[in-house]
Design an enzyme around this catalytic site. Structure first.
Site, mmCIF file in Angstrom:
data_model
loop_
_atom_site.group_PDB
_atom_site.id
_atom_site.type_symbol
_atom_site.label_atom_id
_atom_site.label_comp_id
_atom_site.label_asym_id
_atom_site.label_seq_id
_atom_site.Cartn_x
_atom_site.Cartn_y
_atom_site.Cartn_z
ATOM 1 N N ALA A 71 4.753 -1.245 3.086
ATOM 2 C CA ALA A 71 6.154 -1.462 3.431
ATOM 3 C C ALA A 71 6.458 -0.822 4.791
ATOM 4 O O ALA A 71 7.157 -1.403 5.629
ATOM 5 C CB ALA A 71 7.054 -0.884 2.346
ATOM 6 N N TYR A 72 5.899 0.372 5.034
ATOM 7 C CA TYR A 72 6.150 1.032 6.320
ATOM 8 C C TYR A 72 5.519 0.233 7.462
ATOM 9 O O TYR A 72 6.132 0.014 8.503
ATOM 10 C CB TYR A 72 5.615 2.466 6.328
ATOM 11 C CG TYR A 72 5.980 3.179 7.619
ATOM 12 C CD1 TYR A 72 7.165 3.895 7.723
ATOM 13 C CD2 TYR A 72 5.165 3.079 8.741
ATOM 14 C CE1 TYR A 72 7.527 4.505 8.919
ATOM 15 C CE2 TYR A 72 5.512 3.679 9.945
ATOM 16 C CZ TYR A 72 6.695 4.393 10.030
ATOM 17 O OH TYR A 72 7.048 4.982 11.213
ATOM 18 N N LYS A 149 -12.725 4.405 7.946
ATOM 19 C CA LYS A 149 -11.493 5.100 8.336
ATOM 20 C C LYS A 149 -10.940 5.742 7.072
ATOM 21 O O LYS A 149 -10.459 5.057 6.169
ATOM 22 C CB LYS A 149 -10.498 4.117 8.927
ATOM 23 C CG LYS A 149 -9.202 4.759 9.366
ATOM 24 C CD LYS A 149 -8.348 3.736 10.101
ATOM 25 C CE LYS A 149 -7.081 4.336 10.663
ATOM 26 N NZ LYS A 149 -6.236 4.982 9.687
ATOM 27 N N ARG A 170 -2.348 17.476 12.851
ATOM 28 C CA ARG A 170 -2.225 16.738 14.105
ATOM 29 C C ARG A 170 -0.842 16.922 14.724
ATOM 30 O O ARG A 170 -0.692 16.942 15.933
ATOM 31 C CB ARG A 170 -2.500 15.255 13.867
ATOM 32 C CG ARG A 170 -2.383 14.491 15.163
ATOM 33 C CD ARG A 170 -2.869 13.096 15.036
ATOM 34 N NE ARG A 170 -2.063 12.336 14.099
ATOM 35 C CZ ARG A 170 -2.268 11.063 13.830
ATOM 36 N NH1 ARG A 170 -3.264 10.431 14.410
ATOM 37 N NH2 ARG A 170 -1.514 10.427 12.991
ATOM 38 N N GLU A 204 -10.714 14.253 8.916
ATOM 39 C CA GLU A 204 -9.673 13.866 7.972
ATOM 40 C C GLU A 204 -9.799 14.708 6.701
ATOM 41 O O GLU A 204 -10.896 14.900 6.186
ATOM 42 C CB GLU A 204 -9.891 12.379 7.639
ATOM 43 C CG GLU A 204 -8.676 11.647 7.201
ATOM 44 C CD GLU A 204 -7.770 11.181 8.349
ATOM 45 O OE1 GLU A 204 -7.985 11.581 9.515
ATOM 46 O OE2 GLU A 204 -6.835 10.427 8.053
ATOM 47 N N CYS A 451 -3.538 -2.439 -38.119
ATOM 48 C CA CYS A 451 -3.592 -2.586 -39.579
ATOM 49 C C CYS A 451 -2.655 -1.633 -40.314
ATOM 50 O O CYS A 451 -2.568 -1.679 -41.541
ATOM 51 C CB CYS A 451 -5.029 -2.393 -40.067
ATOM 52 S SG CYS A 451 -5.576 -0.686 -39.980
ATOM 53 N N CYS A 470 -11.314 -1.900 -39.123
ATOM 54 C CA CYS A 470 -9.977 -2.335 -38.727
ATOM 55 C C CYS A 470 -10.032 -3.672 -38.000
ATOM 56 O O CYS A 470 -9.166 -4.510 -38.167
ATOM 57 C CB CYS A 470 -9.333 -1.263 -37.841
ATOM 58 S SG CYS A 470 -7.764 -1.756 -37.133
HETATM 59 S S1 IVH Z 1 -11.377 8.468 15.329
HETATM 60 C C1 IVH Z 1 -8.563 9.492 19.180
HETATM 61 N N1 IVH Z 1 -12.481 8.147 13.035
HETATM 62 O O1 IVH Z 1 -7.056 7.506 11.616
HETATM 63 C C2 IVH Z 1 -8.514 9.279 17.724
HETATM 64 N N2 IVH Z 1 -10.132 8.482 13.090
HETATM 65 O O2 IVH Z 1 -4.939 5.764 12.639
HETATM 66 C C3 IVH Z 1 -9.889 9.253 17.198
HETATM 67 N N3 IVH Z 1 -9.090 8.488 10.889
HETATM 68 O O3 IVH Z 1 -5.693 9.741 13.906
HETATM 69 C C4 IVH Z 1 -9.835 9.034 15.778
HETATM 70 N N4 IVH Z 1 -10.917 8.175 9.738
HETATM 71 O O4 IVH Z 1 -6.491 10.624 11.567
HETATM 72 C C5 IVH Z 1 -11.331 8.362 13.679
HETATM 73 N N5 IVH Z 1 -13.634 7.864 11.074
HETATM 74 C C6 IVH Z 1 -12.479 8.071 11.710
HETATM 75 C C7 IVH Z 1 -11.255 8.198 11.040
HETATM 76 C C8 IVH Z 1 -10.094 8.400 11.772
HETATM 77 C C9 IVH Z 1 -9.612 8.350 9.674
HETATM 78 C C10 IVH Z 1 -7.649 8.678 11.153
HETATM 79 C C11 IVH Z 1 -7.356 9.730 12.188
HETATM 80 C C12 IVH Z 1 -6.628 8.983 13.252
HETATM 81 C C13 IVH Z 1 -6.015 7.870 12.476
HETATM 82 C C14 IVH Z 1 -5.593 6.728 13.338
#
Ligand code: IVH
Length: 727
Positions: A71-72, A149, A170, A204, A451, A470
């Protein structure tokens, strides 16, 4: 893109749960946005920006936004589209182009900006991004790096002389919040590195599925509200101080940079090495990275290889023990990255290839209580239908009553539902901050819903006190089914007749039915009677694996039954096995072993009747385990010298020729008789893929991995000497 604005604006979107504001802002034009999601006029635009800002602020304050990621994303995309058509009207508090949608703050300056990523939503968008990157640097990108990711929160971990000194969120990208209090609760972020180096690791923080379940159990035990999903769990936990309980999270490093005190040598290395080498280095220091998962980062040449790897990672997403929301593609070499540079929000050398949302918020309408064929009483959630990843979800599993209590679920709750791939949808948790007060408690049954007998609630999984009796019809029909005893002519209607005439009280009674008894049933002529008696007679000679499966031992299915039968070779040895001996079978752990032992004790009278009726109790071709030695431990009982010895074989597509009539179960039986191990997923452990007609994604995956494939005819030749191969 054509923008139609004659439709209502992004009205206050339907309430859902926690948003990930950073993911949506600054989308490339061309993201999936429908005209209905684009604000129609300035007032609607202002309202949309306010909604987004509120969601982002709430998310960063406590992980509790009213919008789910999807949604966001849609809201922010609508805003971005409106702004590109009305550049003069961009509001100061618009989330577009800002790290974390402009909502997060902090007072610890970052050494280098912690940027976000731009997104691609389709292979075409990926291709246009790689092309634009190569145009920008004026040469082909020599090597790409592709990795999952992770769906969590970005943090920077500063190590001083090998010691973890500071943990920072961050924030807005230039400064973050000090969350060093969380040190010690994050798996994968050791207090000390293997080398006394000074550097900053970025990555992360998330909760794995298991950590999330544990966190919610602990929270509700302490009277707290459960987290809606693992991401919220990580967000809430990372920032929480002074909690009376501890919950664990996991770190995945994906970047490393020098600090002022790193020294020239390390600074040079960290600035010049390819990303893939840096990941290996970080991992060697003792930091957890995606290298240690089923979806390790890969360094690849050419966009086609990148696309194929994206598909592989996406295919594995449903079975990963942690959440991913996309795949990060980046230029691996420092020279390419330096040449590309970065914008204010995101680098130009990397992109996030977004995967569809697998979580949505919907309403829990009711809970149904179903009784399975073993008498197990299982709750199932009835949901307001919700579209997730291309299909409509109306129900979700709820495991057991304790699970409901632990998660404090109520009827009318807004709940976070997860559905990925073919995995059965599940409720993650209620979205507690969306409660109105009108929610009602879930009423547990007091008697068996099937039952009316009592309920044995002494264990987590409730059961009708009558157990299998049963659901007698269901358990006999299952035993007679094609993959078990395969008794032709014994469908459910016949079983109902037999049960109603009190001719059978379990499936062993089938073997002592007389001609007269059968002839006495309605619509049973001489021919059908003789045919049925012959089919029952033939069923006496099924291999042990089928007979064991017919018992319907809780916690075992077809493939586990085959493994058990091949391991022990005879029913006598299975029954003599204690929990330790059972755990030597591949896939049986402590809990399952105990369950099987208990089930076999309960089934003893049925087993005695089957033995007395002359039903076969051994597995052809299997040898009993030798007196337990180290070597025999873990043996799955496959025919040691068979043509498939040591091989893991996957079957896909329609079989033809000699194998045409075999069901998938029979194919798997054949593989195991010939010494191999059957599996349903292609991975790097797969030795052979038998690919029949219309083989789809599994063939593609095998080609990508370079796995050997065989046609059904070629495979039939390989196993020609083994019974059941059809030749
Ligand atoms: S590289 C310069 N690698 O996704 C930023 N980010 O939507 C380099 N994230 O801010 C980030 N997995 O918090 C990178 N394998 C991954 C990642 C990853 C999750 C997050 C990270 C980033 C956000 C961006």
């Amino acid at each position: 893109m054509t923008i139609r604005t004659a439709v209502p604006a992004v009205a206050a979107p339907s309430v859902s749960a926690a948003a990930a504001p950073d993911e949506a802002a600054g989308l490339p034009a061309g993201g999936p946005v429908s005209p209905a999601e684009v604000p129609a006029d300035p007032a609607a635009y202002t309202a949309a920006v306010e909604t987004a800002a509120r969601a982002a602020a709430a998310y960063y304050a406590n992980g509790e936004s009213d919008l789910d990621d999807d949604a966001y994303d849609r809201l922010a995309r609508g805003i971005a589209v409106y702004e590109s058509a009305h550049p003069g009207e961009v509001a100061a508090d618009s989330p577009t182009g800002k790290v974390a949608g402009g909502a997060a703050t902090g007072d610890v300056p970052h050494t280098a900006a912690m940027l976000s990523l731009d997104n691609a939503f389709s292979p075409e968008q990926l291709l246009s991004w790689t092309a634009s990157l190569e145009r920008r640097i004026g040469r082909p990108v020599e090597q790409w790096s592709v990795e999952p990711k992770l769906d969590g929160l970005a943090v920077a971990a500063r190590y001083e002389e090998g010691r973890l000194a500071r943990l920072i969120t961050r924030g807005d990208g230039t400064a973050g919040e000090d969350v060093s209090h969380a040190i010690g609760t994050v798996v994968g972020l050791p207090g000390r590195l293997t080398e006394a180096v000074t550097l900053e690791v970025r990555g992360e923080v998330l909760m794995t599925r298991e950590q999330f379940e544990r966190a919610n159990a602990v929270r509700t035990e302490h009277g707290g509200a459960p987290f809606a999903n693992p991401r919220n769990g990580a967000a809430g936990t990372l920032r929480a101080r002074d909690r009376e309980y501890r919950v664990e999270m996991t770190f995945f490093g994906y970047g490393v940079l020098p600090l002022a005190e790193s020294g020239p040598e390390l600074t040079g290395k960290l600035s010049e090495a390819p990303h893939s080498e840096l990941l290996a280095y970080v991992s060697g220091l003792g930091i957890h990275t995606a290298r240690e998962t089923e979806v390790p980062p890969r360094a690849l040449t050419g966009v086609e290889a990148v696309r194929a790897r994206i598909e592989e990672i996406a295919a594995l997403r449903p079975v990963l023990p942690f959440g991913i929301d996309g795949i990060v593609v980046r230029a691996d070499l420092a020279a390419d990255r330096d040449a590309a540079g970065s914008g204010s929000r995101a680098p130009r050398w990397a992109i996030a290839y977004k995967l569809p949302a697998v979580e949505k918020v919907t309403t829990l309408l009711a809970v149904e209580w179903n009784v399975g064929r073993t008498g197990a009483i299982a709750p199932r959630a009835v949901l307001e239908p919700v579209e997730i990843d291309g299909s409509t979800v109306t129900h979700a599993t709820l495991h057991n009553p304790a699970d409901i209590t632990r998660r404090d679920l109520r009827i009318g709750d807004r709940v976070m539902v997860h559905k990925a791939g073919d995995i059965i949808p599940r409720i993650e948790a209620p979205v507690v901050h969306l409660r109105t007060g009108a929610e009602l408690p879930i009423v547990f049954p007091e008697v068996c819903p099937q039952c009316g007998s009592g309920i044995d609630s002494s264990e987590q999984r409730w059961r009708c006190v009558r157990g299998r009796d049963c659901r007698l019809v269901a358990s006999i029909s299952y035993a007679a089914g094609r993959d078990q005893l395969d008794i032709e002519g014994l469908g459910t209607t016949r079983v109902v007749q037999l049960v109603e005439a009190a001719l059978v009280s379990d499936f062993a009674d089938l073997f002592t039915l007389t001609r007269e008894e059968l002839l006495g049933l309605e619509r049973m002529g001489e021919t059908s009677t003789d045919n049925l008696l012959a089919a029952i007679g033939a069923a006496k000679d099924r291999p042990l694996s089928r007979v064991f499966c017919a018992l319907g031992v809780r916690g075992t299915g077809r493939s586990m039954s085959r493994r058990i039968a091949r391991h022990f070779a005879t029913m006598e040895l299975i029954r003599a096995a204690d929990a330790d001996a059972l755990q030597r079978v591949d896939g049986i752990g402590v809990e399952k072993a105990a369950m099987v032992v208990a089930e076999l004790a309960e089934l003893a009278p049925l087993l005695e009747k089957l033995i007395a009726a002359g039903v076969r109790m051994d597995e052809p071709g299997a040898t009993p385990p030798a007196a337990e030695t180290e070597e025999s431990a873990g043996d799955t009982g496959s025919a040691a010298g068979g043509p498939l010895a040591g091989m893991t074989v996957v079957v896909t597509g329609a079989m033809t020729g000699a194998l045409e009539k075999l069901t998938r179960n029979q194919m798997n039986e054949l593989i195991e008789r010939a010494g191999g191990k059957s599996s349903s997923t292609v991975s790097k452990r797969t030795s052979l893929l038998v690919a029949g007609e219309n083989a789809g994604s599994k063939r593609a995956k095998a080609e990508q991995l370079g796995t050997r494939t065989a046609t059904p005819d070629e495979f039939a030749l390989m196993v020609a000497d083994f019974p059941g191969s059809g030749s």
